[in-house]
Design a protein around this motif. Structure first.
Motif, PDB file in Angstrom:
ATOM      1  N   ALA A 134       0.834  -1.209   0.000  1.00 33.07           N
ATOM      2  CA  ALA A 134       0.000   0.000   0.000  1.00 33.07           C
ATOM      3  C   ALA A 134       0.865   1.254   0.000  1.00 33.07           C
ATOM      4  O   ALA A 134       0.565   2.231  -0.707  1.00 33.07           O
ATOM      5  N   LEU A 135       1.941   1.236   0.780  1.00 36.27           N
ATOM      6  CA  LEU A 135       2.838   2.401   0.821  1.00 36.27           C
ATOM      7  C   LEU A 135       3.525   2.612  -0.525  1.00 36.27           C
ATOM      8  O   LEU A 135       3.711   3.758  -0.967  1.00 36.27           O
ATOM      9  N   VAL A 136       3.896   1.521  -1.194  1.00 37.96           N
ATOM     10  CA  VAL A 136       4.482   1.645  -2.529  1.00 37.96           C
ATOM     11  C   VAL A 136       3.493   2.310  -3.480  1.00 37.96           C
ATOM     12  O   VAL A 136       3.855   3.216  -4.253  1.00 37.96           O
ATOM     13  N   GLN A 137       2.241   1.901  -3.432  1.00 34.53           N
ATOM     14  CA  GLN A 137       1.246   2.479  -4.329  1.00 34.53           C
ATOM     15  C   GLN A 137       1.010   3.958  -4.029  1.00 34.53           C
ATOM     16  O   GLN A 137       0.823   4.756  -4.955  1.00 34.53           O
ATOM     17  N   ILE A 138       1.011   4.319  -2.771  1.00 30.66           N
ATOM     18  CA  ILE A 138       0.863   5.735  -2.416  1.00 30.66           C
ATOM     19  C   ILE A 138       2.052   6.529  -2.944  1.00 30.66           C
ATOM     20  O   ILE A 138       1.879   7.611  -3.524  1.00 30.66           O
ATOM     21  N   ARG A 139       3.249   5.994  -2.754  1.00 30.02           N
ATOM     22  CA  ARG A 139       4.441   6.699  -3.249  1.00 30.02           C
ATOM     23  C   ARG A 139       4.403   6.843  -4.769  1.00 30.02           C
ATOM     24  O   ARG A 139       4.733   7.897  -5.329  1.00 30.02           O
ATOM     25  N   GLN A 140       3.945   5.807  -5.459  1.00 28.35           N
ATOM     26  CA  GLN A 140       3.869   5.873  -6.918  1.00 28.35           C
ATOM     27  C   GLN A 140       2.817   6.869  -7.385  1.00 28.35           C
ATOM     28  O   GLN A 140       2.960   7.475  -8.457  1.00 28.35           O
ATOM     29  N   ALA A 141       1.761   7.066  -6.606  1.00 28.07           N
ATOM     30  CA  ALA A 141       0.717   8.025  -6.977  1.00 28.07           C
ATOM     31  C   ALA A 141       1.170   9.464  -6.809  1.00 28.07           C
ATOM     32  O   ALA A 141       0.512  10.385  -7.318  1.00 28.07           O
ATOM     33  N   LEU A 142       2.272   9.669  -6.087  1.00 22.82           N
ATOM     34  CA  LEU A 142       2.784  11.026  -5.873  1.00 22.82           C
ATOM     35  C   LEU A 142       3.663  11.474  -7.034  1.00 22.82           C
ATOM     36  O   LEU A 142       4.384  10.670  -7.642  1.00 22.82           O
ATOM     37  N   LYS A 143       3.637  12.767  -7.294  1.00 25.98           N
ATOM     38  CA  LYS A 143       4.593  13.351  -8.232  1.00 25.98           C
ATOM     39  C   LYS A 143       5.986  13.300  -7.611  1.00 25.98           C
ATOM     40  O   LYS A 143       6.125  13.191  -6.390  1.00 25.98           O
ATOM     41  N   PRO A 144       7.043  13.378  -8.416  1.00 23.85           N
ATOM     42  CA  PRO A 144       8.378  13.494  -7.836  1.00 23.85           C
ATOM     43  C   PRO A 144       8.441  14.681  -6.860  1.00 23.85           C
ATOM     44  O   PRO A 144       7.924  15.754  -7.157  1.00 23.85           O
ATOM     45  N   ASP A 145       9.015  14.460  -5.715  1.00 28.16           N
ATOM     46  CA  ASP A 145       9.088  15.441  -4.635  1.00 28.16           C
ATOM     47  C   ASP A 145       7.718  15.703  -4.005  1.00 28.16           C
ATOM     48  O   ASP A 145       7.508  16.718  -3.343  1.00 28.16           O
ATOM     49  N   GLY A 146       6.774  14.768  -4.200  1.00 28.00           N
ATOM     50  CA  GLY A 146       5.496  14.850  -3.494  1.00 28.00           C
ATOM     51  C   GLY A 146       5.659  14.375  -2.059  1.00 28.00           C
ATOM     52  O   GLY A 146       6.581  13.618  -1.728  1.00 28.00           O
ATOM     53  N   PHE A 147       4.755  14.790  -1.199  1.00 32.09           N
ATOM     54  CA  PHE A 147       4.888  14.525   0.232  1.00 32.09           C
ATOM     55  C   PHE A 147       3.774  13.597   0.716  1.00 32.09           C
ATOM     56  O   PHE A 147       2.622  13.702   0.284  1.00 32.09           O
ATOM     57  N   PHE A 148       4.134  12.701   1.613  1.00 31.25           N
ATOM     58  CA  PHE A 148       3.189  11.770   2.232  1.00 31.25           C
ATOM     59  C   PHE A 148       3.255  11.914   3.743  1.00 31.25           C
ATOM     60  O   PHE A 148       4.335  11.962   4.329  1.00 31.25           O
ATOM     61  N   CYS A 149       2.098  12.008   4.380  1.00 31.08           N
ATOM     62  CA  CYS A 149       2.062  11.972   5.844  1.00 31.08           C
ATOM     63  C   CYS A 149       0.815  11.207   6.271  1.00 31.08           C
ATOM     64  O   CYS A 149      -0.234  11.288   5.629  1.00 31.08           O
ATOM     65  N   ALA A 150       0.947  10.429   7.334  1.00 29.57           N
ATOM     66  CA  ALA A 150      -0.141   9.549   7.752  1.00 29.57           C
ATOM     67  C   ALA A 150      -0.096   9.330   9.249  1.00 29.57           C
ATOM     68  O   ALA A 150       0.940   9.497   9.899  1.00 29.57           O
ATOM     69  N   SER A 151      -1.239   8.959   9.782  1.00 27.16           N
ATOM     70  CA  SER A 151      -1.327   8.495  11.159  1.00 27.16           C
ATOM     71  C   SER A 151      -1.932   7.096  11.143  1.00 27.16           C
ATOM     72  O   SER A 151      -2.765   6.776  10.293  1.00 27.16           O
ATOM     73  N   MET A 152      -1.516   6.261  12.064  1.00 30.32           N
ATOM     74  CA  MET A 152      -2.079   4.929  12.211  1.00 30.32           C
ATOM     75  C   MET A 152      -1.907   4.488  13.656  1.00 30.32           C
ATOM     76  O   MET A 152      -1.030   4.978  14.370  1.00 30.32           O
ATOM     77  N   LEU A 153      -2.759   3.601  14.098  1.00 35.87           N
ATOM     78  CA  LEU A 153      -2.679   3.134  15.469  1.00 35.87           C
ATOM     79  C   LEU A 153      -1.469   2.230  15.649  1.00 35.87           C
ATOM     80  O   LEU A 153      -1.153   1.409  14.786  1.00 35.87           O
ATOM     81  N   GLY A 154      -0.785   2.399  16.802  1.00 32.97           N
ATOM     82  CA  GLY A 154       0.434   1.655  17.081  1.00 32.97           C
ATOM     83  C   GLY A 154       0.238   0.569  18.122  1.00 32.97           C
ATOM     84  O   GLY A 154      -0.851   0.370  18.677  1.00 32.97           O
ATOM     85  N   GLY A 155       1.317  -0.138  18.415  1.00 32.70           N
ATOM     86  CA  GLY A 155       1.291  -1.380  19.163  1.00 32.70           C
ATOM     87  C   GLY A 155       0.743  -1.320  20.572  1.00 32.70           C
ATOM     88  O   GLY A 155       0.284  -2.337  21.105  1.00 32.70           O
ATOM     89  N   GLN A 156       0.794  -0.162  21.239  1.00 30.97           N
ATOM     90  CA  GLN A 156       0.295  -0.066  22.608  1.00 30.97           C
ATOM     91  C   GLN A 156      -1.200   0.233  22.678  1.00 30.97           C
ATOM     92  O   GLN A 156      -1.774   0.281  23.775  1.00 30.97           O
ATOM     93  N   THR A 157      -1.827   0.417  21.528  1.00 30.78           N
ATOM     94  CA  THR A 157      -3.255   0.737  21.493  1.00 30.78           C
ATOM     95  C   THR A 157      -4.088  -0.378  22.127  1.00 30.78           C
ATOM     96  O   THR A 157      -3.895  -1.560  21.827  1.00 30.78           O
ATOM     97  N   LEU A 158      -4.997   0.015  23.009  1.00 30.19           N
ATOM     98  CA  LEU A 158      -5.924  -0.914  23.667  1.00 30.19           C
ATOM     99  C   LEU A 158      -5.191  -2.003  24.454  1.00 30.19           C
ATOM    100  O   LEU A 158      -5.705  -3.120  24.624  1.00 30.19           O
ATOM    101  N   ALA A 159      -4.009  -1.683  24.990  1.00 28.31           N
ATOM    102  CA  ALA A 159      -3.236  -2.679  25.735  1.00 28.31           C
ATOM    103  C   ALA A 159      -4.017  -3.201  26.935  1.00 28.31           C
ATOM    104  O   ALA A 159      -3.961  -4.397  27.252  1.00 28.31           O
TER     105      ALA A 159
END
Length: 303
Positions: A134-159
């Motif tokens: 999925a990250l590869v596809q997002i990077r490919q959808a960007l123009k050269p020098d395009g920027f990607f930023c994301a949030s996602m839940l990490g390992g301590q969530t709902l511990a």
């Protein structure tokens, strides 16, 4: 696109159905999405450049688009979500921040290479089976020098919930099954960005603690968010009342605060990187230094 080392962990069809089910009352449970969208937008303010055409991957009801409206030189924003109902909600007539909204799977993005100046994703990628792909596809959808930023839940969530369900199921059933979805660890996130071909990757995290009246209120909230367990290896029958009540009892006994409310941990990972371009800062070639390492160490007082 599927990477050779990807695994099928989640039932993506179930994820879609649960998101569709959550749409009608999502605004009653969307505080975390709104809060993290705001924090993600604040991180974008540190990037000094405009992004005329932007993509919101896993848009839910369009919170990210609403917060980005009028910011960072965004002229058009395309939103997509695995859930057709969420895509319709994000592109509704009341949301003029979104130029187009479509139903699209994060694992099979339907965009031409080099289409976007910016790609954002708010609390969606932790449900993806093939995250490297999925990250590869997002990077490919960007123009050269395009920027990607994301949030996602990490390992301590709902511990806390994970522990209580585990112990309750051992007591009630004599065995355990996945009751809370697995989440990525921060130590792995930077490597995933590099493997996907992003330049200058950066990863950091927040831990947000929210309190609820009891474990049942937390479970209702997760259902309202569309964030309940969708692991393929889960038990296909609903949890018994005995299990749920035992887990709620353990949660209160182990974690309740003086006022009786229970704390809930959400770890949020923030990922950022650039689509490669020749203008970006590059690491020096190996052996290109002008000062011998031994001399540098001596100069620093290390003999």
């Amino acid at each position: 696109m599927t990477s050779p080392d990807s695994m099928t962990v989640f039932d993506r069809a179930l994820v879609r159905r649960r998101r569709d089910r959550a749409v009608a009352e999502f605004t009653d449970h969307s505080f975390l999405f709104e809060e993290i969208a705001d924090r993600l937008a604040d991180r974008l303010e540190d990037v000094i450049r405009p992004f005329p055409l932007a993509l919101d991957v896993g848009c839910h009801d369009g919170a990210m688009g609403r917060i980005l409206k009028g910011r960072k030189g965004i002229e058009r924003l395309v939103a997509c979500d695995l859930s057709p109902d969420f895509a319709r909600a994000a592109g509704g007539t009341g949301n003029r921040a979104v130029a187009a909204a479509i139903a699209a799977d994060e694992e099979f993005l339907p965009f031409a290479p080099g289409s976007f100046d910016l790609a954002v994703s708010n609390l969606s990628l932790h449900w993806v089976n093939d995250l490297p792909g999925a990250l590869v596809q997002i990077r490919q959808a960007l123009k050269p020098d395009g920027f990607f930023c994301a949030s996602m839940l990490g390992g301590q969530t709902l511990a806390e919930l994970r522990r209580c369900l585990y112990e309750a199921e051992m007591e009630v059933s004599g065995g355990v099954s996945p009751r809370v979805s697995p989440f990525a660890e921060i130590k792995d996130a930077g490597g995933l960005l590099q493997r996907a071909g992003f330049a200058l990757p950066v990863v950091d995290s927040d831990v947000i603690t929210v309190t609820y009246s009891d474990a049942f209120a937390l479970m209702r909230e997760l259902r309202g968010m569309g964030e309940t367990n969708a692991v393929l290896a889960r038990r296909k029958v609903p949890a018994s009342r005995a299990l749920l009540f035992d887990a709620a009892r353990r949660y209160a006994e182990l974690y309740a605060e003086p006022d009786g409310r229970i704390p809930v941990t959400f770890e949020v990972l923030y990922l950022a990187g650039w689509s490669p371009h020749e203008s970006q800062q590059q690491p020096s070639k190996r052996g290109s230094g002008q000062i011998p390492l031994g001399d540098a160490l001596k100069g620093g007082g290390l003999q």
